[in-house]
Enzyme design. Structure first.
Site, PDB file in Angstrom:
ATOM      1  N   ARG A 146       0.829  -1.248  -0.185  1.00 40.43           N
ATOM      2  CA  ARG A 146       0.060   0.103   0.032  1.00 40.43           C
ATOM      3  C   ARG A 146       0.895   1.209  -0.146  1.00 40.43           C
ATOM      4  NH1 ARG A 146      -4.697  -2.147   4.045  1.00 40.43           N
ATOM      5  NH2 ARG A 146      -6.112  -2.857   2.296  1.00 40.43           N
ATOM      6  N   LYS A 153     -19.975 -13.696   3.270  1.00 39.35           N
ATOM      7  CA  LYS A 153     -21.239 -13.144   3.326  1.00 39.35           C
ATOM      8  C   LYS A 153     -21.998 -12.564   2.161  1.00 39.35           C
ATOM      9  CE  LYS A 153     -20.052 -11.106   7.836  1.00 39.35           C
ATOM     10  NZ  LYS A 153     -19.462  -9.594   8.254  1.00 39.35           N
ATOM     11  N   GLY A 184      -9.030  -8.064  -0.459  1.00 41.68           N
ATOM     12  CA  GLY A 184      -7.904  -8.665  -0.245  1.00 41.68           C
ATOM     13  C   GLY A 184      -7.755 -10.310  -0.330  1.00 41.68           C
ATOM     14  N   GLY A 209     -13.568  -3.152  -0.633  1.00 42.96           N
ATOM     15  CA  GLY A 209     -14.894  -2.413  -0.156  1.00 42.96           C
ATOM     16  C   GLY A 209     -15.131  -1.448  -1.085  1.00 42.96           C
TER      17      GLY A 209
HETATM   18  P1  AMP Z   1     -15.564 -12.248   2.330  1.00 41.66           P
HETATM   19  O1  AMP Z   1     -14.905 -11.111   3.242  1.00 41.66           O
HETATM   20  O2  AMP Z   1     -16.978 -11.966   2.510  1.00 41.66           O
HETATM   21  O3  AMP Z   1     -15.045 -11.795   0.910  1.00 41.66           O
HETATM   22  O4  AMP Z   1     -15.045 -13.435   2.583  1.00 41.66           O
HETATM   23  C1  AMP Z   1     -13.636 -14.118   2.353  1.00 41.66           C
HETATM   24  C2  AMP Z   1     -13.841 -15.397   3.221  1.00 41.66           C
HETATM   25  O5  AMP Z   1     -14.896 -16.219   2.888  1.00 41.66           O
HETATM   26  C3  AMP Z   1     -12.668 -16.096   3.190  1.00 41.66           C
HETATM   27  O6  AMP Z   1     -11.925 -16.126   4.484  1.00 41.66           O
HETATM   28  C4  AMP Z   1     -12.976 -17.638   2.893  1.00 41.66           C
HETATM   29  O7  AMP Z   1     -12.402 -18.589   3.609  1.00 41.66           O
HETATM   30  C5  AMP Z   1     -14.486 -17.503   3.436  1.00 41.66           C
HETATM   31  N1  AMP Z   1     -15.177 -18.899   2.746  1.00 41.66           N
HETATM   32  C6  AMP Z   1     -15.363 -18.880   1.137  1.00 41.66           C
HETATM   33  N2  AMP Z   1     -16.082 -19.888   0.856  1.00 41.66           N
HETATM   34  C7  AMP Z   1     -16.443 -20.284   2.131  1.00 41.66           C
HETATM   35  C8  AMP Z   1     -17.177 -21.371   2.613  1.00 41.66           C
HETATM   36  N3  AMP Z   1     -17.789 -22.242   1.698  1.00 41.66           N
HETATM   37  N4  AMP Z   1     -17.535 -21.766   3.680  1.00 41.66           N
HETATM   38  C9  AMP Z   1     -16.900 -20.664   4.634  1.00 41.66           C
HETATM   39  N5  AMP Z   1     -16.280 -19.902   4.552  1.00 41.66           N
HETATM   40  C10 AMP Z   1     -15.721 -19.540   3.246  1.00 41.66           C
END
Ligand code: AMP
Length: 392
Positions: free
Chosen positions: A35, A197, A350, A373
């Site tokens: 960064r 999420k 990230g 974001g």
């Molecule tokens: P986000 O911050 O919403 O982009 O989520 C990223 C995180 O989602 C990563 O740390 C992944 O390990 C997690 N992730 C992706 N697929 C899955 C899954 N099937 N079950 C649980 N966690 C997940």
């Protein structure tokens, strides 16, 4: 929006907002200075052209109180190693001592302010705080794309108290690429969304319906959509409170142009741990004691075929728990497919960036966004508060 090269900066006191929110190790050393390096073209340009540079950033979430663990001192040290110019670390963000240091700055010298989030007024976009930041400043430059979805004092408020303002090179580069994906994307336009999420990405999915030709869903997010349709997903990570909105999105996707894709097969495991036994299934329900941890090979092949035909790609969020080797194949397969396509590809967030790194295809992505974001919000709203502040 002005670019720094549009203004005469010689001898001017320039307030430069950057994103020096770098990850630190236990000893306070910088683990990754990407960064800081990302803003060097802007910093070098301003210093080489005789600006008296006041640099500001946030670091972590100190919640409005000074916290030595979130000081920008390590960033000042690293900056001083990267440029030949004098770099002074300020003891504070505002106040008499900072005013004196600002005033004493010579041409081609830089003063790094302390973490702007040491003041609660920063995140509240407090006008009095913004006015203090702007004291003695001739030009406000924003190069902190990754913070520009936040209406904070050093990103937005300050712009109202300075005679001139402009974007830095990093900001300009980010906006130029994202614009391609938002304003007239070359078609087919494929959006790939994953991660844990749905709630974080609802607005962007809605904004993409009817705009993108294909929306490819992966990661835990897929299970919220599957469960909402009454399908058993075992122990998979699900946001139950998002079920209703997931159904609304599925319904809307039927009436709008473009295809909304959910995984065709799934890698299941009993736990999200390395070494866990995995099984690939195509049909639901999943066994009660198993969870979806990655998209399966059939999904990778189907998504890769869609990606191969794309002219514009936006990707945010991994397809599975890619941090664990056994569950990373889906995400790596998608990273390779994106790299192989000749589309303009933008990857943000990230985790997706880490996945692209892990797949060894960084140099074959058109643009890796520094703001996860911020890039999502830009795609959804077609601008950001920090960009609007530079334009008005
Ligand atoms: P986000 O911050 O919403 O982009 O989520 C990223 C995180 O989602 C990563 O740390 C992944 O390990 C997690 N992730 C992706 N697929 C899955 C899954 N099937 N079950 C649980 N966690 C997940």
């Amino acid at each position: 929006m002005n670019l720094i090269t549009d203004l005469d900066v010689k001898g001017k006191r320039v307030f430069l907002r950057v994103d020096f929110n770098v990850p630190l190790d236990e000893n306070g050393g910088i683990r990754d200075d990407t960064r800081i390096r990302a803003s060097l073209p802007t910093i070098r340009y301003l210093l080489d052209h005789g600006a008296r540079l006041v640099v500001a950033s946030h670091m972590g979430r100190p919640k409005g109180k000074a916290d030595p663990k979130m000081s920008l001192k390590p960033a000042a040290k690293r900056l001083a190693e990267l440029i030949p110019n004098k770099v002074i670390m300020a003891p504070d963000v505002i106040g008499d001592e900072v005013a004196r240091l600002k005033h004493g700055l010579g041409e081609g010298e830089a003063l790094l302010l302390e973490n702007v989030r040491f003041y609660k007024e920063e995140e509240k976009n407090d006008p009095e705080f913004a006015r203090k930041l702007a004291e003695d400043i001739d030009i406000f430059v924003n190069d902190a794309f990754g913070s520009s979805h936040r209406a904070h004092a050093s990103v937005v408020g300050i712009a109202g108290f300075v005679p001139a303002k402009a974007a830095g090179y990093l900001m300009k580069k980010e906006v130029d690429y994202l614009k391609k994906a938002v304003h007239a994307p070359e078609k087919p336009y494929v959006a790939i969304l994953g991660g844990a999420k749905v709630s974080d990405k609802i607005e962007i999915i809605e904004s993409l319906l009817g705009k993108a030709d294909h929306i490819l869903i992966g990661g835990a997010m897929a299970y919220t959509f599957l469960k909402a349709q009454g399908l058993g997903v075992g122990k998979s990570l699900v946001e139950d409170d998002q079920g209703q909105i997931a159904l609304v999105i599925l319904e809307k996707s039927r009436t709008k142009s473009g295809s909304f894709h959910l995984p065709l097969d799934h890698v299941l495991a009993k736990s999200a741990e390395a070494g866990a036994v995995t099984r690939t299934v195509e049909s639901l329900p999943f066994p009660e004691d198993m969870m979806g941890v990655d998209i399966g090979p059939k999904t990778v092949a189907a998504y890769a075929a869609v990606i191969a035909g794309a002219k514009t790609i936006f990707w945010n969020g991994p397809m599975g728990i890619f941090e664990i080797e056994e569950f990373a194949q889906g995400t790596i397969g998608i990273a390779k497919a994106v790299a192989e396509s000749d589309a303009v590809s933008v990857v943000g967030g990230g985790d997706s960036v880490a996945a692209v790194k892990k797949a060894g295809v960084m140099d074959r992505i058109s643009h890796i966004s520094t703001g996860g974001g911020a890039s999502l919000e830009y795609i959804a709203y077609e601008t950001l508060p920090g960009i609007t502040a530079l334009e008005n």
